[in-house]
Write an enzyme that holds these catalytic residues in place. Structure first.
Site, PDB file in Angstrom:
ATOM      1  N   ASP A  45       0.810  -1.363   0.102  1.00 18.86           N
ATOM      2  CA  ASP A  45       0.150  -0.177  -0.101  1.00 18.86           C
ATOM      3  C   ASP A  45       0.837   1.386  -0.028  1.00 18.86           C
ATOM      4  O   ASP A  45       1.610   1.438   1.031  1.00 18.86           O
ATOM      5  CB  ASP A  45      -0.898  -0.050   1.343  1.00 18.86           C
ATOM      6  CG  ASP A  45      -1.578   1.139   1.248  1.00 18.86           C
ATOM      7  OD1 ASP A  45      -2.752   1.386   0.441  1.00 18.86           O
ATOM      8  OD2 ASP A  45      -1.702   2.142   2.164  1.00 18.86           O
ATOM      9  N   TYR A  50       3.242   9.888   0.678  1.00 16.21           N
ATOM     10  CA  TYR A  50       3.994   9.018   1.482  1.00 16.21           C
ATOM     11  C   TYR A  50       5.479   9.350   1.279  1.00 16.21           C
ATOM     12  O   TYR A  50       5.982   9.331  -0.105  1.00 16.21           O
ATOM     13  CB  TYR A  50       3.753   7.754   1.663  1.00 16.21           C
ATOM     14  CG  TYR A  50       2.531   7.272   2.327  1.00 16.21           C
ATOM     15  CD1 TYR A  50       1.794   8.243   2.878  1.00 16.21           C
ATOM     16  CD2 TYR A  50       2.055   5.892   1.863  1.00 16.21           C
ATOM     17  CE1 TYR A  50       0.473   7.668   3.249  1.00 16.21           C
ATOM     18  CE2 TYR A  50       0.875   5.436   2.315  1.00 16.21           C
ATOM     19  CZ  TYR A  50      -0.114   6.270   2.885  1.00 16.21           C
ATOM     20  OH  TYR A  50      -1.108   5.958   3.510  1.00 16.21           O
TER      21      TYR A  50
HETATM   22  N1  LIG Z   1      -5.540   5.772   4.081  1.00 13.38           N
HETATM   23  C1  LIG Z   1      -5.076   6.630   5.036  1.00 13.38           C
HETATM   24  O1  LIG Z   1      -5.525   7.786   5.176  1.00 13.38           O
HETATM   25  C2  LIG Z   1      -3.876   6.000   5.796  1.00 13.38           C
HETATM   26  C3  LIG Z   1      -3.472   6.744   7.024  1.00 13.38           C
HETATM   27  C4  LIG Z   1      -2.108   6.329   7.594  1.00 13.38           C
HETATM   28  C5  LIG Z   1      -1.821   5.253   7.187  1.00 13.38           C
HETATM   29  N2  LIG Z   1      -2.092   4.593   6.168  1.00 13.38           N
HETATM   30  C6  LIG Z   1      -1.433   3.296   5.592  1.00 13.38           C
HETATM   31  O2  LIG Z   1      -1.785   2.401   6.516  1.00 13.38           O
HETATM   32  C7  LIG Z   1      -0.202   1.770   6.824  1.00 13.38           C
HETATM   33  C8  LIG Z   1      -0.116   1.479   8.367  1.00 13.38           C
HETATM   34  O3  LIG Z   1      -0.233   2.715   9.316  1.00 13.38           O
HETATM   35  P1  LIG Z   1       0.791   3.039  10.652  1.00 13.38           P
HETATM   36  O4  LIG Z   1       2.211   2.937  10.139  1.00 13.38           O
HETATM   37  O5  LIG Z   1       0.134   4.167  11.176  1.00 13.38           O
HETATM   38  O6  LIG Z   1       0.172   1.781  11.351  1.00 13.38           O
HETATM   39  P2  LIG Z   1       0.851   0.739  12.647  1.00 13.38           P
HETATM   40  O7  LIG Z   1       1.247  -0.481  11.966  1.00 13.38           O
HETATM   41  O8  LIG Z   1      -0.543   0.520  13.698  1.00 13.38           O
HETATM   42  O9  LIG Z   1       2.131   1.404  13.189  1.00 13.38           O
HETATM   43  C9  LIG Z   1       3.174   1.168  12.678  1.00 13.38           C
HETATM   44  C10 LIG Z   1       4.061   1.971  13.686  1.00 13.38           C
HETATM   45  O10 LIG Z   1       4.016   1.481  15.050  1.00 13.38           O
HETATM   46  C11 LIG Z   1       5.335   0.885  15.354  1.00 13.38           C
HETATM   47  N3  LIG Z   1       5.214  -0.176  16.237  1.00 13.38           N
HETATM   48  C12 LIG Z   1       5.910   0.025  17.712  1.00 13.38           C
HETATM   49  N4  LIG Z   1       5.584  -1.308  18.305  1.00 13.38           N
HETATM   50  C13 LIG Z   1       4.882  -2.020  17.562  1.00 13.38           C
HETATM   51  C14 LIG Z   1       4.435  -3.330  17.469  1.00 13.38           C
HETATM   52  N5  LIG Z   1       4.130  -4.008  18.668  1.00 13.38           N
HETATM   53  N6  LIG Z   1       3.471  -3.836  16.205  1.00 13.38           N
HETATM   54  C15 LIG Z   1       3.495  -3.084  15.278  1.00 13.38           C
HETATM   55  N7  LIG Z   1       4.079  -1.757  15.109  1.00 13.38           N
HETATM   56  C16 LIG Z   1       4.499  -1.339  16.225  1.00 13.38           C
HETATM   57  C17 LIG Z   1       5.999   0.815  14.295  1.00 13.38           C
HETATM   58  O11 LIG Z   1       7.553   0.838  14.429  1.00 13.38           O
HETATM   59  P3  LIG Z   1       8.817   0.154  13.631  1.00 13.38           P
HETATM   60  O12 LIG Z   1       8.577   0.599  12.445  1.00 13.38           O
HETATM   61  O13 LIG Z   1       9.937   0.612  14.484  1.00 13.38           O
HETATM   62  O14 LIG Z   1       8.178  -1.309  13.688  1.00 13.38           O
HETATM   63  C18 LIG Z   1       5.596   1.687  13.270  1.00 13.38           C
HETATM   64  O15 LIG Z   1       6.235   3.098  13.547  1.00 13.38           O
HETATM   65  C19 LIG Z   1       0.825   2.995   6.401  1.00 13.38           C
HETATM   66  O16 LIG Z   1       1.858   2.277   5.863  1.00 13.38           O
HETATM   67  C20 LIG Z   1      -0.012   3.342   5.113  1.00 13.38           C
HETATM   68  O17 LIG Z   1       0.238   2.556   4.084  1.00 13.38           O
HETATM   69  C21 LIG Z   1      -3.325   4.963   5.279  1.00 13.38           C
END
Ligand SMILES: NC(=O)c1ccc[n+]([C@@H]2O[C@H](COP(=O)([O-])OP(=O)(O)OC[C@H]3O[C@@H](n4cnc5c(N)ncnc54)[C@H](OP(=O)(O)O)[C@@H]3O)[C@@H](O)[C@H]2O)c1
Length: 309
Positions: A45, A50
């Site tokens: 995705d 980004y």
């Molecule tokens: N459509 C939209 O409006 C929208 C908005 C935001 C995001 N998105 C999409 O959703 C994806 C995911 O978003 P997100 O990165 O905010 O989601 P997430 O998977 O909930 O969060 C990941 C972040 O949490 C950290 N983290 C810390 N402990 C963790 C654990 N135990 N398990 C998993 N992660 C942990 C990760 O660090 P580390 O990297 O150090 O592991 C990373 O910085 C994005 O990459 C994007 O593609 C879409």
């Protein structure tokens, strides 16, 4: 890994979002994506916005992987358009959407996008313009399928009145702790309960199920809006106690259980991970088909602070 059907596209129910890869080295990106592929994640995705600059993460992804055309054909690339970073504001005009896709194709070094999502609703949307952009992108083979993100039922209805192609996905924020799209329906009609207030345009999950639109859950481990994960977070002792206990029961990690809370939902949702840590990708993938019982699913929900009236 469980596979679901996005109106003809077979896809894993746990996918990798690459919003956070901008500052990773080529080698780190290759390891992250390679690990994802090894556990069955072949769906990535992206979004135009980004990265440190426009199309930055798309460019880093392509530079690091240097996919041959047969390797490209093995994966599903989803990206988004419609946000103007310099503002910010939203733009669903024909010009913006077609130019954004052209720039995504160049950054991703590919001839086609598998799925294009409209990233965030544009208050000034002219659905005829969206339809014209989609027709052009579809007819030229630049985009194979279309969807939306952060859209309400009525916003989707408005688009569907004009757009010919099916809208196959709606990407929405959903985690155990940030779950208004699920929680509201459980507390509907409860006076003076914040959870009963409709903030998603009303029944978006049911709407998506009715119209075969796959809900893609973004930020599945964030407590709220980019304010850090709830896993191992001292602010959520009750939730973490349940996550730990269920992790032990199913012989997985709390991250797997947090994933399963979403994959267990019968709407056949996809979980969009954002971790940059290969080990966490493996842990999340392990949550693809854990058969949480109803009692366990609701226990996690209650432990996150939601009401079950
Ligand atoms: N459509 C939209 O409006 C929208 C908005 C935001 C995001 N998105 C999409 O959703 C994806 C995911 O978003 P997100 O990165 O905010 O989601 P997430 O998977 O909930 O969060 C990941 C972040 O949490 C950290 N983290 C810390 N402990 C963790 C654990 N135990 N398990 C998993 N992660 C942990 C990760 O660090 P580390 O990297 O150090 O592991 C990373 O910085 C994005 O990459 C994007 O593609 C879409």
């Amino acid at each position: 890994m469980k596979t679901i059907d996005l109106k003809g596209i077979a896809a894993p129910n746990v996918v990798l979002g690459v919003m956070r890869i901008a500052d990773m080295s080529d080698e780190e990106i290759r390891t992250l994506i390679g690990t994802a592929r090894d556990v069955g994640i072949d769906f990535f995705d992206h979004a135009a916005v980004y990265g440190n600059e426009l199309h930055g993460c798309e460019r880093r992804f392509a530079e690091a992987l240097r996919l041959t055309s047969s390797q490209r054909a093995e994966i599903t690339l989803q990206t988004k358009a419609g946000i103007v970073k310099d503002g910010p504001y939203f733009d669903y005009s024909y010009e913006h959407l077609t130019e954004s896709v052209d720039a995504s194709l160049a950054a991703l070094q590919t001839d086609y996008i598998d799925i294009l999502l409209l990233h965030r609703p544009d208050a000034l949307v002219e659905p005829e313009e969206v339809a014209r952009a989609f027709d052009e992108l579809h007819q030229t083979g630049k985009v194979r399928a279309f969807g939306v993100s952060n859209h309400t039922p009525r916003q989707i209805d408005l688009l569907r009145k004009y757009v010919k192609q099916p809208l196959i996905a709606n990407q929405l924020q959903l985690s155990i702790t940030h779950s208004p799209i699920v929680a509201q329906g459980i507390a509907t009609n409860m006076s003076a309960e914040e959870q009963s207030i409709t903030i998603d345009g009303g029944g978006i999950v049911d709407y998506c199920r009715l119209h075969d639109i796959t809900v893609q859950a973004w930020s599945p481990y964030q407590a709220g809006f980019f304010n850090g994960p709830f896993i191992g977070n001292d602010d959520y002792p009750e939730l973490n106690a349940v996550l730990d206990r269920l992790a032990e029961k199913y012989d997985v990690t709390p991250t797997s259980i947090a994933t399963a809370w979403i994959t267990r939902h019968p709407a056949n949702m996809q979980v969009v991970l954002g971790t940059t840590t290969p080990e966490r990708v493996v842990q999340a993938a392990a949550g693809s088909q854990i058969p949480l019982t109803r009692a366990e699913w609701y226990e996690l929900f209650r432990a996150a602070g939601h009401i079950v009236p």
